[in-house]
Design a protein around this motif. Sequence first.
Motif, short mmCIF file in Angstrom:
data_model
loop_
_atom_site.label_atom_id
_atom_site.label_comp_id
_atom_site.label_asym_id
_atom_site.label_seq_id
_atom_site.Cartn_x
_atom_site.Cartn_y
_atom_site.Cartn_z
N SER A 3 0.82 -1.21 0.00
CA SER A 3 0.00 0.00 0.00
C SER A 3 0.85 1.26 0.00
O SER A 3 0.34 2.34 -0.23
N ALA A 47 -0.17 7.52 -8.36
CA ALA A 47 -0.33 6.54 -7.29
C ALA A 47 -1.44 6.96 -6.34
O ALA A 47 -2.24 6.13 -5.87
N VAL A 48 -1.53 8.27 -6.05
CA VAL A 48 -2.59 8.75 -5.15
C VAL A 48 -3.96 8.47 -5.75
O VAL A 48 -4.91 8.13 -5.05
N GLY A 49 -4.06 8.60 -7.08
CA GLY A 49 -5.38 8.49 -7.71
C GLY A 49 -5.79 7.08 -8.08
O GLY A 49 -6.92 6.89 -8.53
N TYR A 50 -4.90 6.08 -7.89
CA TYR A 50 -5.24 4.74 -8.38
C TYR A 50 -6.30 4.07 -7.50
O TYR A 50 -6.34 4.27 -6.29
N ARG A 51 -7.15 3.31 -8.15
CA ARG A 51 -8.20 2.56 -7.45
C ARG A 51 -8.10 1.11 -7.93
O ARG A 51 -7.94 0.88 -9.13
N ASP A 52 -8.16 0.15 -7.03
CA ASP A 52 -7.98 -1.26 -7.43
C ASP A 52 -8.99 -1.65 -8.50
O ASP A 52 -10.19 -1.42 -8.35
N VAL A 69 -13.48 3.67 -11.82
CA VAL A 69 -12.49 4.41 -12.60
C VAL A 69 -11.51 5.08 -11.64
O VAL A 69 -11.86 5.37 -10.49
N ASP A 71 -8.99 8.17 -10.25
CA ASP A 71 -9.34 9.56 -9.94
C ASP A 71 -8.93 10.50 -11.09
O ASP A 71 -7.74 10.62 -11.40
#
Lengths: 116, 246
Positions: A3, A47-52, A69, A71
């Motif tokens: 994480s 990396a901050v905006g990624y969603r699994d 989707v 961010d």
Amino acid sequence: MMSVLPYLVAVWIFLTGCYGIVTSRNLIHAVGCLAVCQSATYVLLLAVGYRDGGTAPVFSDVEPGSRPVVDPVVQALALTDVVVGATVTALLLALVIQVSKRHGTVDPDELSELRG
Amino acid sequence: MTRRVRRWVLAVGGAGLAALLVAACPALPPFGGATHPYGDRVVHESLARQTANTIASVNFDQRAFDTLGELGILFASVIGTVVLLRQTRDERRAAPEPAAVSLPVRRYALIVLPVALLTGLYVVAHGQLSPGGGFQGGVVAATALHLLYLGADYRALENVRPIGLYEVGDALAASGYLVTGFAGLLGGTAFLANTLLPYGTFNTLASGGTVPLLNAAIGMEVACAVVVLLARFLDQAVEIEKESGS
């Protein structure tokens, strides 16, 4: 661990760029290292905006609501980042050309004295 | 400061910075997490305004004022580069010599040129629908022109690239963005507010209100800016040389 790994990668890229700038013996190389520093911010933003399991936030071929989707805010910020980075690099390289013409060198260590 | 001392300062400062940054990482939202409050709101607003590409909606609708600032940075850096790379008094301009280009390079460059130019324009035109937009498409279109430098020679490039026109185009595109913003003001709402035009049908070329207009203005601005920037650097490399004996 997973994480925080992408954030640590961003930190590592940034510090690598800083090391390159400080130890640089050529201004063009220093400008390249600044671009490396800047690419750390791309990694951090994305990396901050990624969603699994997320896909691109573009709905021309994805039904809205059918898939998660990533961010879009940070993606737009990364775009701004790339544009500003490119313009800054262009301006710095123009300065390097002038330095090379006026002083005959692009080694920052030899540029210490002032000249009118 | 000697190199040795500088390395020590770097080691101490870098170690401190690295420790602070690494300590900050666990406090960030976990990678791949499901909570993206801003992202969710942006997607909702973008769909409400019939813009399929949410990133274009962020850039040219919800954060259109910030993109105006970005446009200003681009414009200012072009002016800065033009001023820095001008021909000075002790320099002269040598006519570029035609150079031999091997046949495969020439053939490939001239075949790819129209395709690349069209791709650039396509990416600009579909900015509100699919990935891409004015920034990306503008760069593609501008670099496509420079295939002529690879495929033929510098004079051929100069013939299709009257630099004054591109400087005017740069300024026109920047003012086009401003004028679209002021049109919102005259229409009774706010500067750069996307309330003037109908939002259209989702996923068609004319959807998104003022998004396609601002996107096209940015595309033109970026294409002209890249052409002018590259022209100044190429001038330095190919044409401008120091006057002998000075």
